[in-house]
Scaffold this motif. Structure first.
Motif, PDB file in Angstrom:
ATOM      1  N   ARG A 200     -11.144   6.541 -13.425  1.00  0.00           N
ATOM      2  CA  ARG A 200     -12.089   5.431 -13.552  1.00  0.00           C
ATOM      3  C   ARG A 200     -13.436   5.888 -14.123  1.00  0.00           C
ATOM      4  O   ARG A 200     -14.150   5.103 -14.723  1.00  0.00           O
ATOM      5  CB  ARG A 200     -12.303   4.742 -12.205  1.00  0.00           C
ATOM      6  CG  ARG A 200     -11.137   3.883 -11.829  1.00  0.00           C
ATOM      7  CD  ARG A 200     -11.437   3.167 -10.529  1.00  0.00           C
ATOM      8  NE  ARG A 200     -10.383   2.234 -10.228  1.00  0.00           N
ATOM      9  CZ  ARG A 200     -10.568   0.938 -10.100  1.00  0.00           C
ATOM     10  NH1 ARG A 200     -11.766   0.411 -10.202  1.00  0.00           N
ATOM     11  NH2 ARG A 200      -9.574   0.147  -9.816  1.00  0.00           N
TER      12      ARG A 200
ATOM     13  N   ALA B  78      -7.438   9.095  -9.205  1.00  0.00           N
ATOM     14  CA  ALA B  78      -7.748   7.721  -9.609  1.00  0.00           C
ATOM     15  C   ALA B  78      -9.254   7.538  -9.827  1.00  0.00           C
ATOM     16  O   ALA B  78      -9.670   6.850 -10.765  1.00  0.00           O
ATOM     17  CB  ALA B  78      -7.246   6.745  -8.541  1.00  0.00           C
TER      18      ALA B  78
ATOM     19  N   ILE C 208     -11.900   2.321  -3.881  1.00  0.00           N
ATOM     20  CA  ILE C 208     -11.600   2.668  -5.277  1.00  0.00           C
ATOM     21  C   ILE C 208     -11.226   1.400  -6.033  1.00  0.00           C
ATOM     22  O   ILE C 208     -11.707   1.148  -7.135  1.00  0.00           O
ATOM     23  CB  ILE C 208     -10.472   3.713  -5.363  1.00  0.00           C
ATOM     24  CG1 ILE C 208     -10.938   5.051  -4.809  1.00  0.00           C
ATOM     25  CG2 ILE C 208      -9.994   3.872  -6.810  1.00  0.00           C
ATOM     26  CD1 ILE C 208      -9.829   6.072  -4.629  1.00  0.00           C
ATOM     27  N   ASN C 209     -10.361   0.599  -5.432  1.00  0.00           N
ATOM     28  CA  ASN C 209      -9.931  -0.648  -6.066  1.00  0.00           C
ATOM     29  C   ASN C 209     -11.098  -1.605  -6.295  1.00  0.00           C
ATOM     30  O   ASN C 209     -11.071  -2.404  -7.221  1.00  0.00           O
ATOM     31  CB  ASN C 209      -8.842  -1.332  -5.243  1.00  0.00           C
ATOM     32  CG  ASN C 209      -7.553  -0.536  -5.233  1.00  0.00           C
ATOM     33  OD1 ASN C 209      -7.290   0.256  -6.134  1.00  0.00           O
ATOM     34  ND2 ASN C 209      -6.760  -0.719  -4.198  1.00  0.00           N
ATOM     35  N   GLN C 210     -12.099  -1.519  -5.441  1.00  0.00           N
ATOM     36  CA  GLN C 210     -13.285  -2.374  -5.574  1.00  0.00           C
ATOM     37  C   GLN C 210     -14.335  -1.768  -6.502  1.00  0.00           C
ATOM     38  O   GLN C 210     -15.375  -2.369  -6.741  1.00  0.00           O
ATOM     39  CB  GLN C 210     -13.915  -2.627  -4.201  1.00  0.00           C
ATOM     40  CG  GLN C 210     -13.049  -3.420  -3.267  1.00  0.00           C
ATOM     41  CD  GLN C 210     -13.632  -3.521  -1.856  1.00  0.00           C
ATOM     42  OE1 GLN C 210     -14.671  -2.947  -1.546  1.00  0.00           O
ATOM     43  NE2 GLN C 210     -12.938  -4.245  -1.000  1.00  0.00           N
TER      44      GLN C 210
ATOM     45  N   ASP D 219      -5.756   9.821  -4.864  1.00  0.00           N
ATOM     46  CA  ASP D 219      -6.934   8.943  -4.845  1.00  0.00           C
ATOM     47  C   ASP D 219      -8.089   9.562  -5.636  1.00  0.00           C
ATOM     48  O   ASP D 219      -8.779   8.863  -6.387  1.00  0.00           O
ATOM     49  CB  ASP D 219      -7.368   8.649  -3.406  1.00  0.00           C
ATOM     50  CG  ASP D 219      -6.339   7.824  -2.644  1.00  0.00           C
ATOM     51  OD1 ASP D 219      -5.603   7.055  -3.291  1.00  0.00           O
ATOM     52  OD2 ASP D 219      -6.278   7.959  -1.411  1.00  0.00           O
TER      53      ASP D 219
ATOM     54  N   GLN E  40      -5.716  -5.637   6.223  1.00  0.00           N
ATOM     55  CA  GLN E  40      -6.705  -4.957   5.391  1.00  0.00           C
ATOM     56  C   GLN E  40      -8.129  -5.159   5.898  1.00  0.00           C
ATOM     57  O   GLN E  40      -9.074  -5.327   5.122  1.00  0.00           O
ATOM     58  CB  GLN E  40      -6.576  -5.381   3.927  1.00  0.00           C
ATOM     59  CG  GLN E  40      -5.265  -4.975   3.312  1.00  0.00           C
ATOM     60  CD  GLN E  40      -5.177  -5.318   1.848  1.00  0.00           C
ATOM     61  OE1 GLN E  40      -5.846  -6.221   1.365  1.00  0.00           O
ATOM     62  NE2 GLN E  40      -4.348  -4.589   1.131  1.00  0.00           N
TER      63      GLN E  40
ATOM     64  N   SER F  26       0.829  -1.195   0.000  1.00  0.00           N
ATOM     65  CA  SER F  26       0.000   0.000   0.000  1.00  0.00           C
ATOM     66  C   SER F  26       0.866   1.248   0.000  1.00  0.00           C
ATOM     67  O   SER F  26       1.883   1.324   0.680  1.00  0.00           O
ATOM     68  CB  SER F  26      -0.906  -0.002   1.235  1.00  0.00           C
ATOM     69  OG  SER F  26      -1.610   1.200   1.313  1.00  0.00           O
TER      70      SER F  26
ATOM     71  N   ARG G 139      -9.158   4.162  -0.446  1.00  0.00           N
ATOM     72  CA  ARG G 139      -8.349   3.604  -1.536  1.00  0.00           C
ATOM     73  C   ARG G 139      -8.793   2.181  -1.862  1.00  0.00           C
ATOM     74  O   ARG G 139      -8.873   1.802  -3.028  1.00  0.00           O
ATOM     75  CB  ARG G 139      -6.870   3.630  -1.153  1.00  0.00           C
ATOM     76  CG  ARG G 139      -5.984   3.098  -2.275  1.00  0.00           C
ATOM     77  CD  ARG G 139      -4.545   3.377  -2.032  1.00  0.00           C
ATOM     78  NE  ARG G 139      -4.311   4.807  -2.195  1.00  0.00           N
ATOM     79  CZ  ARG G 139      -3.171   5.392  -1.872  1.00  0.00           C
ATOM     80  NH1 ARG G 139      -2.187   4.698  -1.351  1.00  0.00           N
ATOM     81  NH2 ARG G 139      -3.009   6.679  -2.061  1.00  0.00           N
ATOM     82  N   GLN G 140      -9.091   1.399  -0.837  1.00  0.00           N
ATOM     83  CA  GLN G 140      -9.570   0.029  -1.064  1.00  0.00           C
ATOM     84  C   GLN G 140     -10.905   0.050  -1.810  1.00  0.00           C
ATOM     85  O   GLN G 140     -11.129  -0.759  -2.710  1.00  0.00           O
ATOM     86  CB  GLN G 140      -9.711  -0.713   0.272  1.00  0.00           C
ATOM     87  CG  GLN G 140     -10.182  -2.136   0.146  1.00  0.00           C
ATOM     88  CD  GLN G 140      -9.142  -3.042  -0.481  1.00  0.00           C
ATOM     89  OE1 GLN G 140      -7.959  -2.752  -0.468  1.00  0.00           O
ATOM     90  NE2 GLN G 140      -9.591  -4.143  -1.050  1.00  0.00           N
TER      91      GLN G 140
END
Length: 192
Positions: free
Chosen positions: A190, A186, A151-153, A183, A113, A77, A148-149
């Motif tokens: 997306r 990002a 966003i990744n999801q 972030d 996490q 991370s 951030r997690q």
């Protein structure tokens, strides 16, 4: 405290199943959560105690391989980890110990996490120790990592909420602003 004490804290017999532990924790967490009991210090202390017992029991149920895999993923991370605990002369010995114990738990949760649990822990601590700037920093960092997690999801609207919470919690942290700006970029990428 031993495992038997942790089971007792959750109102369970020693050796209860993972599902029983999970159900008992959720029931007690809802009952004692600081948002439900904003002016009740006993409930807030009980919430922290229940959360710590649940986390200790989770370590018993979690396979070691899973813990190692999630810890190595967390090390990748980009966000800065919370700083080590600083001695605050304005805190009582009890509060200082609570802060140190909570920091260790928070560090473990972030490595694994387990962001919702980390948020519950740090919010409870912030309710208990309201004037500690370091606790506020931990809270902001935890919100940012969860954002951030998300966003990744692909949960972009929810990510924005937690990133905004991070900025409001620790508005003077310049490095946090830089990370959150990345972030938000990002998120914009997306959305294109």
């Amino acid at each position: 405290m031993g495992l038997a004490d942790h089971y007792r804290t959750l109102g369970l017999r020693t050796g209860a199943s993972f599902d029983d532990v999970k159900a008992a924790y959720r029931k007690l967490a809802r009952k004692y959560h600081p948002d439900v009991n904003p002016d009740d210090q006993r409930s807030q202390d009980r919430f922290i105690k229940v959360t710590k017992a649940y986390e200790a029991l989770l370590e018993v149920f979690q396979p070691e391989e899973e813990a190692e895999n999630s810890a190595s993923a967390a090390e990748k991370s980009a966000a800065e980890p919370p700083s080590p605990v600083q001695k605050n002369p304005g805190l009582s010995d009890h509060e200082q110990k609570l802060k140190q114990d909570s920091y260790r738990q928070l560090e473990l949760l972030l490595k694994q996490q387990k962001y919702p649990r980390a948020i519950a822990l740090v919010e409870g601590l912030a309710q208990r120790i309201t004037q500690d700037l370091e606790v506020r920093q931990w809270q902001a960092i935890t919100y940012q990592r969860w954002g951030r997690q998300l966003i990744n999801q692909g949960q972009l609207s929810k990510a924005r909420i937690y990133l905004d919470k991070a900025l409001k919690t620790d508005p003077l942290n310049k490095s946090l602003w830089v990370e959150i700006n990345r972030d938000f970029q990002a998120i914009e990428e997306r959305l294109k």
